[in-house]
Design a protein around this motif. Structure first.
Motif, mmCIF file in Angstrom:
data_model
loop_
_atom_site.group_PDB
_atom_site.id
_atom_site.type_symbol
_atom_site.label_atom_id
_atom_site.label_comp_id
_atom_site.label_asym_id
_atom_site.label_seq_id
_atom_site.Cartn_x
_atom_site.Cartn_y
_atom_site.Cartn_z
ATOM 1 N N ALA A 1 0.841 -1.199 0.000
ATOM 2 C CA ALA A 1 0.000 0.000 0.000
ATOM 3 C C ALA A 1 0.875 1.247 0.000
ATOM 4 O O ALA A 1 1.904 1.295 0.680
ATOM 5 C CB ALA A 1 -0.901 0.001 1.230
ATOM 6 N N PRO A 2 0.485 2.261 -0.754
ATOM 7 C CA PRO A 2 1.268 3.506 -0.774
ATOM 8 C C PRO A 2 0.999 4.330 0.467
ATOM 9 O O PRO A 2 -0.042 4.183 1.115
ATOM 10 C CB PRO A 2 0.748 4.218 -2.027
ATOM 11 C CG PRO A 2 -0.692 3.797 -2.103
ATOM 12 C CD PRO A 2 -0.708 2.357 -1.617
ATOM 13 N N ALA A 3 1.952 5.208 0.791
ATOM 14 C CA ALA A 3 1.782 6.089 1.947
ATOM 15 C C ALA A 3 2.411 7.436 1.633
ATOM 16 O O ALA A 3 3.458 7.512 0.970
ATOM 17 C CB ALA A 3 2.429 5.486 3.191
ATOM 18 N N LEU A 4 1.759 8.492 2.108
ATOM 19 C CA LEU A 4 2.285 9.829 1.925
ATOM 20 C C LEU A 4 3.404 10.092 2.931
ATOM 21 O O LEU A 4 3.344 9.657 4.081
ATOM 22 C CB LEU A 4 1.179 10.872 2.109
ATOM 23 C CG LEU A 4 0.065 10.856 1.050
ATOM 24 C CD1 LEU A 4 -1.084 11.750 1.492
ATOM 25 C CD2 LEU A 4 0.589 11.297 -0.309
ATOM 26 N N VAL A 5 4.432 10.805 2.474
ATOM 27 C CA VAL A 5 5.556 11.178 3.321
ATOM 28 C C VAL A 5 5.254 12.529 3.960
ATOM 29 O O VAL A 5 4.839 13.464 3.259
ATOM 30 C CB VAL A 5 6.850 11.271 2.483
ATOM 31 C CG1 VAL A 5 8.013 11.776 3.328
ATOM 32 C CG2 VAL A 5 7.183 9.924 1.857
ATOM 33 N N PRO A 6 5.427 12.679 5.262
ATOM 34 C CA PRO A 6 5.264 14.009 5.864
ATOM 35 C C PRO A 6 6.284 14.975 5.270
ATOM 36 O O PRO A 6 7.489 14.744 5.358
ATOM 37 C CB PRO A 6 5.536 13.759 7.351
ATOM 38 C CG PRO A 6 5.313 12.294 7.545
ATOM 39 C CD PRO A 6 5.741 11.646 6.262
ATOM 40 N N VAL A 7 5.798 16.029 4.653
ATOM 41 C CA VAL A 7 6.706 16.930 3.928
ATOM 42 C C VAL A 7 6.844 18.299 4.572
ATOM 43 O O VAL A 7 7.695 19.090 4.175
ATOM 44 C CB VAL A 7 6.256 17.100 2.455
ATOM 45 C CG1 VAL A 7 6.575 15.854 1.660
ATOM 46 C CG2 VAL A 7 4.776 17.423 2.354
ATOM 47 N N GLU A 8 5.998 18.579 5.577
ATOM 48 C CA GLU A 8 6.135 19.859 6.268
ATOM 49 C C GLU A 8 5.457 19.782 7.622
ATOM 50 O O GLU A 8 4.240 19.646 7.702
ATOM 51 C CB GLU A 8 5.520 20.999 5.449
ATOM 52 C CG GLU A 8 5.779 22.350 6.071
ATOM 53 C CD GLU A 8 5.127 23.495 5.306
ATOM 54 O OE1 GLU A 8 5.664 24.599 5.360
ATOM 55 O OE2 GLU A 8 4.091 23.260 4.665
ATOM 56 N N ALA A 9 6.257 19.846 8.662
ATOM 57 C CA ALA A 9 5.746 19.861 10.032
ATOM 58 C C ALA A 9 4.754 18.727 10.276
ATOM 59 O O ALA A 9 3.715 18.910 10.905
ATOM 60 C CB ALA A 9 5.101 21.203 10.333
ATOM 61 N N GLY A 10 5.083 17.544 9.748
ATOM 62 C CA GLY A 10 4.233 16.385 9.953
ATOM 63 C C GLY A 10 3.053 16.277 9.021
ATOM 64 O O GLY A 10 2.322 15.291 9.062
#
Length: 428
Positions: free
Chosen positions: A24-33
């Motif tokens: 399953a894909p997952a989003l990476v925290p890219v700004e302050a979580g």
């Protein structure tokens, strides 16, 4: 097996996601979580720093002196890409500006790779699938190719060695497909910040397992039009805000109307910064001397002197979002020397943007015609992108399909998640 990245560089917001083959894909925290980041830059003239995303928006709205940039994706494929723009005491190309934003996402990817190490959660950082609209530029194939090449060049300059592309609505379909239990014929309606894209796609669990190399025949049609959320902002601004700054005014002698293009550019996210020149300021002061309503031009001068254009655009955008659930909203901008409260109703907003909705509806019809399917054959309509939340757009996108299931996917994350799935299938 490592996880592979998909990057959705959006006009308004961007996301970065990772997926491993079969996972399953997952989003990476890219700004302050947060998994999303505003596609914005702020170059401070006070401390010399470069701020990205929400930090950029905060510095600008807080009144820091500097240069604010947003909606850079809208410049791809246009003549502006051949120009440079002043950033403090230097000049930068727009490709370099886009690259500076991508650098932040590249750094987040590298941080995730460092955290994961060489274990089962390892991250491949040398390959990436970028999303792209079906058409960066309407009815201009050369400019469309140039736009993709420009984005790829900006990405490679920031360390993305192997760059591939996938249509954004197809990526949204790939993410939705990971949830289906049987075959469906779906229409993806992706209304982004700068473009609207539509794809007719056959989806099924079996097709998902087949891999990206065997999916070409499943995409029956893809069409797009250069209409997005920022265009709705622009027309709302022109209808309800720019008359307060002189648009539509006459000269004192009554012989002519003031030029419209100044107001059109001030209402357009990616054109605002082009107005901050000494020549434009002289032009507006000259028009004020001729105008029947010079106080309105004085307000426009305030926007130039204090570089308040994007703050005004943000107020318009906030009202547009409020009109999603309310019948009325007030466009407010309050700063020293300028106070604006312009009421807007949903009915007036829909009247001002009817032409945009009609273009979206026509593009949906074109997608169906290109696919050779009747509206009744569509079993699922997948809505994604922030612009799909606009009531008139949502109605136009679903009215043809009364018996179809309406799937509202992650408005801001589904494209990035689908791109990561596509990256895992391509690169594994």
């Amino acid at each position: 097996m490592p996880r592979f990245p998909g990057l959705d560089f959006g006009t308004t917001n961007s996301t970065l996601a990772l997926a491993a083959p079969g996972g399953a894909p997952a989003l990476v925290p890219v700004e302050a979580g947060s998994p999303t980041i505003p596609s914005a830059l702020f170059f401070s003239l006070e401390d010399g720093g470069t701020y990205v995303g929400r930090a950029a928006v905060f510095e600008y709205v807080d009144g820091a002196e500097g240069r604010f940039m947003r909606a850079l994706k809208s410049i791809l494929g246009t003549s502006l890409m051949a120009e440079t723009t002043p950033i403090g005491r230097q000049r930068m190309s727009f490709e370099a500006l886009i690259g500076r934003f991508l650098r932040h996402l590249r750094e987040k990817l590298e941080a995730e790779a460092a955290r994961a190490g060489d274990g089962p959660e390892a991250v491949a950082t040398d390959r990436v699938v970028f999303g792209r609209p079906v058409q960066f530029v309407d009815d201009d194939s050369a400019a469309d190719r140039a736009a993709q090449d420009q984005l790829a060049a900006a990405a490679r300059a920031e360390g993305f060695g192997h760059v591939e592309f996938q249509f954004e609505p197809v990526a949204a379909a790939l993410y939705y497909e990971s949830t289906v239990a049987s075959e469906e014929l779906a229409l993806v309606v992706d209304i982004g910040g700068g473009t609207s894209d539509f794809s007719v796609v056959r989806l099924s669990p079996e097709r998902a397992r087949a891999g990206s190399g065997e999916r070409r025949d499943d995409i029956l049609a893809s069409t797009g039009v250069h209409v997005g959320g920022t265009d709705f902002d622009r027309l709302l601004s022109l209808a309800r805000v720019m008359p307060h700054f002189g648009m539509g005014s006459a000269t004192a002698d009554g012989k002519r109307r003031l030029p419209v293009w100044y107001f059109n550019d001030m209402a357009t996210w990616h054109r605002v910064n082009t107005l901050y020149t000494a020549k434009i300021l002289r032009d507006i002061r000259g028009l004020a001397r001729e105008a029947a309503e010079p106080d309105k031009l004085a307000r426009f001068e305030h926007l130039l002197v204090h570089r308040s254009g994007h703050r005004l655009a943000g107020a318009v955008e906030a009202a547009k979002i409020a009109l999603t659930d309310a019948d009325g909203a007030v466009i407010k901008l309050a700063e020293t020397g300028l106070m604006l409260e312009a009421p807007a109703t949903r009915a007036a907003f829909e009247e001002a943007t009817a032409e945009l909705v009609a273009r979206i509806a026509a593009a949906i019809d074109a997608a169906l015609a290109s696919a050779g399917v009747a509206p009744a054959a569509i079993e699922t309509v997948i809505l994604t992108g922030g612009g799909a939340q606009v009531p008139a757009v949502r109605a136009a996108a679903t009215a043809r399909f009364p018996d179809a299931r309406i799937a509202r996917s992650d408005a801001f994350g589904s494209v990035g998640l689908g791109l990561a799935l596509d990256a895992a299938r391509r690169f594994a």
